[in-house]
Design a protein around this motif. Structure first.
Motif, PDB file in Angstrom:
ATOM      1  N   LEU A 102     -16.067  -5.493  -6.509  1.00 51.87           N
ATOM      2  CA  LEU A 102     -14.936  -5.180  -5.638  1.00 51.87           C
ATOM      3  C   LEU A 102     -14.978  -3.726  -5.185  1.00 51.87           C
ATOM      4  N   ILE A 105     -12.872   0.089  -1.685  1.00 50.81           N
ATOM      5  CA  ILE A 105     -13.027  -1.361  -1.836  1.00 50.81           C
ATOM      6  C   ILE A 105     -14.117  -1.847  -0.890  1.00 50.81           C
ATOM      7  N   ARG A 136     -13.381 -10.275  -3.765  1.00 49.75           N
ATOM      8  CA  ARG A 136     -13.164  -9.324  -2.670  1.00 49.75           C
ATOM      9  C   ARG A 136     -12.781 -10.032  -1.371  1.00 49.75           C
ATOM     10  N   TYR A 157      -9.067 -10.412  -1.789  1.00 45.05           N
ATOM     11  CA  TYR A 157      -8.448  -9.095  -1.588  1.00 45.05           C
ATOM     12  C   TYR A 157      -8.395  -8.760  -0.092  1.00 45.05           C
TER      13      TYR A 157
END
Length: 705
Positions: free
Chosen positions: A180, A203, A367, A370
């Protein structure tokens, strides 16, 4: 050996020379060069005529797949999935159904990209060895693992590939991951999550699927098995003892207690009814589609409570989850919103409950989830992110869950590389959560050590090796919610922890054990022994929690646990209070040898208190139910219960405890020590000698299943 394709953030785990093998395999597969292929500044085999085999395991997607991106640079790519009994046996029937859906979707996606998915059944190391020979593979790509058993399988695959000698030499093994965070070196990873967040690592964005080679090799690509095929494969004449052993997990603690008339008929958590057989929360949906409408549900599996299918379905479900507050006319989204409400047993818990299986199978990356949450948040806020928090609870749930999962994954990776810890750490996955454990010894009776509330397996730092040195095998684990094990957003109960111990014995130890527990751990092992007595050779209680209740037949147990704003505030207050006073609290528990409450112990407790999810664990303090008395739980263990009691325990009146145990528990042995609440750590030599003598007196013979 594996080619150097790794980012700097994981370089500290491995040799500085990428072509020099690791000298140690005690934590898993050797040469574990974990790679992330977003940056390709390497001289890998893509510069020559090459064929890459990509082994799919728990990464069943083409979206955000660094391994597939790297493999796509080869002249030919052979995607592979192996139905290996050792992997499949870890799944419930419901997860097997989801697995089949995900693998089938992956095969269709690869077909759309001009490729295919090679389907094989058997031991993965043999399958890959044969495929490498058949296609003259130059590279094999596989995702990094942290679970001990999967790490062992990776070792076997590496060994099998090493034995393959082709014209150009040995194929290279490339281990990849999808972190991530960017630009992070694990060597510099802070031990505290609070300090980690302060570093504000960037990120990484998810990667789009690559363009695959149009060269499709002339292979027998195999066909997808059915659910019946898998059941037949897994149940192919197993020994009766193994069937009886593994079936122990199928009946919940609540069912056993109900049969014993200890369980209240109102089994619920925050008003949600529990399944009478499994004890799991039943997410009964009251949603009914509009009359005359048929829609394709986003859910699959036996209970239709888990997001099922491929990446496209999971991303659609994620979009529906994030947009919960907006409402919708879509029937499938309305169904998801109803299940979201049912799964929200506490704030934010619904996301992992609904999407946990998709993460476990790698249908979607952390990810990617996210990224989608942040993208939606920006859409709601004209392209900006507020410094005061997220605009919807669903966005917050996704972000917090993903970041928490990433942290514990990093801790697991780093923990397996550290040689200075008191114990060599292994990882076991329980219901999708990462659990740390250790084992020492190769022969003799099995002993399982269970810590108390707020502690961890290293609290037995001077017990594990010493006990094992005398011809025993000693296991210790860190319970869910403590130490460096994961701390998910769930309702923590003594029954949940007892079932975790049950499953650990069945899945990891695989034979009956001598149960040893301190404080809360003592009460938990008593539940295990009382409800599943076949798992316990004997019980050793070290200043155990729990009560002795004369005439226990009138005691009733209820599963009902409630959380509220008050309990959350209480947990936050306790968390702050403990951080300021932990030194004095722990020192008081060591009245005889206060020096044992040393800086290492205190610092590790403080470190753990900063982990994501710790306040959720502390909420359980307000809902603990220890109403099932010890004398009921241990009534079938005459002459097989040892009580080691520190008589200076500041938490309990040891004299009264001993008196009640003697009066109401038949056939117990009691050892009184000049110690406090944690005799095993305050006077380890004495406790070790008592435990070793006890185990050998009971008898070390076990029935391995």
């Amino acid at each position: 050996m594996a080619s150097l394709l790794s980012p700097s953030f994981l370089s500290s785990l491995f040799p500085s020379n990428p072509r020099r093998p690791s000298q140690c395999r005690r934590h898993g597969y050797s040469s574990r060069l974990v790679v992330s292929m977003e940056r390709s500044d390497t001289n890998a085999s893509s510069n020559r005529s090459s064929t890459a085999v990509i082994w799919f395991k728990h990464d069943l997607r083409v979206d955000d797949h660094p391994g597939l991106i790297a493999a796509s640079r080869s002249n030919a790519v052979v995607p592979l999935y192996v139905f290996d009994r050792r992997i499949l046996s870890r799944f419930t029937d419901e997860m097997l159904e989801l697995l089949l859906l995900a693998v089938n979707d992956l095969k269709k996606l690869l077909n759309d990209y001009g490729s295919d998915l090679l389907i094989r059944v058997g031991r993965v190391e043999r399958v890959i060895q044969d495929i490498v020979k058949e296609v003259d593979a130059t590279d094999v790509y596989a995702e990094a693992e942290v679970e001990y058993e999967l790490c062992q399988m990776m070792d076997m695959v590496q060994d099998a590939i090493k034995s393959v000698s082709l014209l150009y030499g040995n194929p290279q093994v490339n281990i990849w991951n999808a972190p991530l965070h960017d630009n992070m070196n694990l060597k510099d990873l802070p031990s505290s999550y609070r300090d980690f967040k302060k570093l504000n690592f960037p990120i990484m964005s998810p990667q789009l699927p690559p363009t695959l080679s149009s060269v499709k090799m002339n292979l027998n690509w195999g066909s997808m098995p059915s659910m019946d095929d898998l059941r037949s494969f897994l149940g192919n004449n197993p020994p009766k003892s193994q069937v009886d052993w593994t079936s122990i997990k199928e009946i919940s603690a609540e069912t056993i207690l109900s049969d014993s008339q200890f369980l209240s008929s109102n089994m619920n958590v925050n008003g949600r009814i529990a399944n009478p057989k499994s004890g799991e929360i039943v997410q009964k949906s009251s949603y009914k589609p509009s009359k005359g409408k048929n829609f394709k549900s986003l859910f699959a599996g036996q209970g239709k409570d888990l997001i099922g299918g491929g990446t496209e379905i999971v991303l659609d479900a994620l979009a529906a989850y994030l947009r919960y507050l907006e409402g919708t006319v879509r029937d499938d989204w309305q169904e998801l919103h109803e299940k979201l409400r049912n799964a929200e047993i506490r704030q934010g818990a619904s996301f992992r409950s609904l999407f946990g299986s998709a993460f476990s199978l790698g249908i979607i990356s952390r990810r990617r989830a996210y990224y989608e949450a942040i993208k939606y948040e920006k859409e709601r806020n004209a392209g900006f992110l507020s410094p005061f928090g997220y605009s919807t609870p669903t966005v917050a749930a996704v972000i917090e869950t993903v970041c928490s999962m990433e942290w514990y994954w990093l801790m697991a990776i780093k923990g397996q590389s550290i040689t200075k810890e008191p114990c060599h750490i292994r990882i076991w996955r329980w219901k999708g959560y990462l659990i740390q454990f250790t084992v020492v010894g190769h022969e003799g009776p099995a002993v399982l050590l269970v810590h108390g509330f707020g502690a961890f397996l290293e609290h037995y730092r001077d017990n594990i090796n010493n006990i094992a040195e005398n011809g025993m095998r000693v296991w210790a684990l860190t319970l869910l919610g403590f130490g460096k094990s994961e701390k998910p957003n769930v309702i923590y109960t003594e029954i949940m922890w007892a079932e975790l111990l049950r499953d650990f014995i069945v899945e990891v130890v695989r034979e009956p054990v001598h149960l040893v527990g301190n404080s809360l751990g003592g009460y938990l092992i008593s539940i295990v022994a009382g409800l599943w007595p076949v798992l316990a050779m004997s019980v050793v209680l070290i200043n155990s929690a729990g009560n002795v209740v004369p005439g226990y037949s009138s005691v009733r147990f209820t599963r009902e646990r409630k959380t509220s704003g008050v309990t959350r505030l209480g947990a936050q207050f306790i968390s702050l209070y403990l951080r300021w006073t932990i030194k004095s609290i722990v020192t008081n528990c060591y009245p005889t040898v206060a020096s044992r409450a040393d800086d290492w112990l205190i610092n590790e407790m403080i470190r753990s208190s900063n982990d994501p999810g710790v306040e959720v664990v502390l909420e359980s303090i307000f809902s603990f139910n220890i109403s099932i008395p010890l004398n009921y739980l241990l009534k079938g263990f005459n002459n097989r219960v040892l009580v080691i009691q520190g008589m200076k325990d500041p938490i309990a009146d040891s004299k009264s405890v001993i008196a009640m145990l003697r009066e109401h528990c038949e056939g117990i042995t009691i050892k009184e020590l000049d110690a406090g609440h944690c005799p095993h750590d305050e006077c380890p030599e004495t406790v070790n000698a008592i435990i070793k003598e006890w185990v050998f007196s009971i008898g070390g013979k076990t029935l391995t299943c």
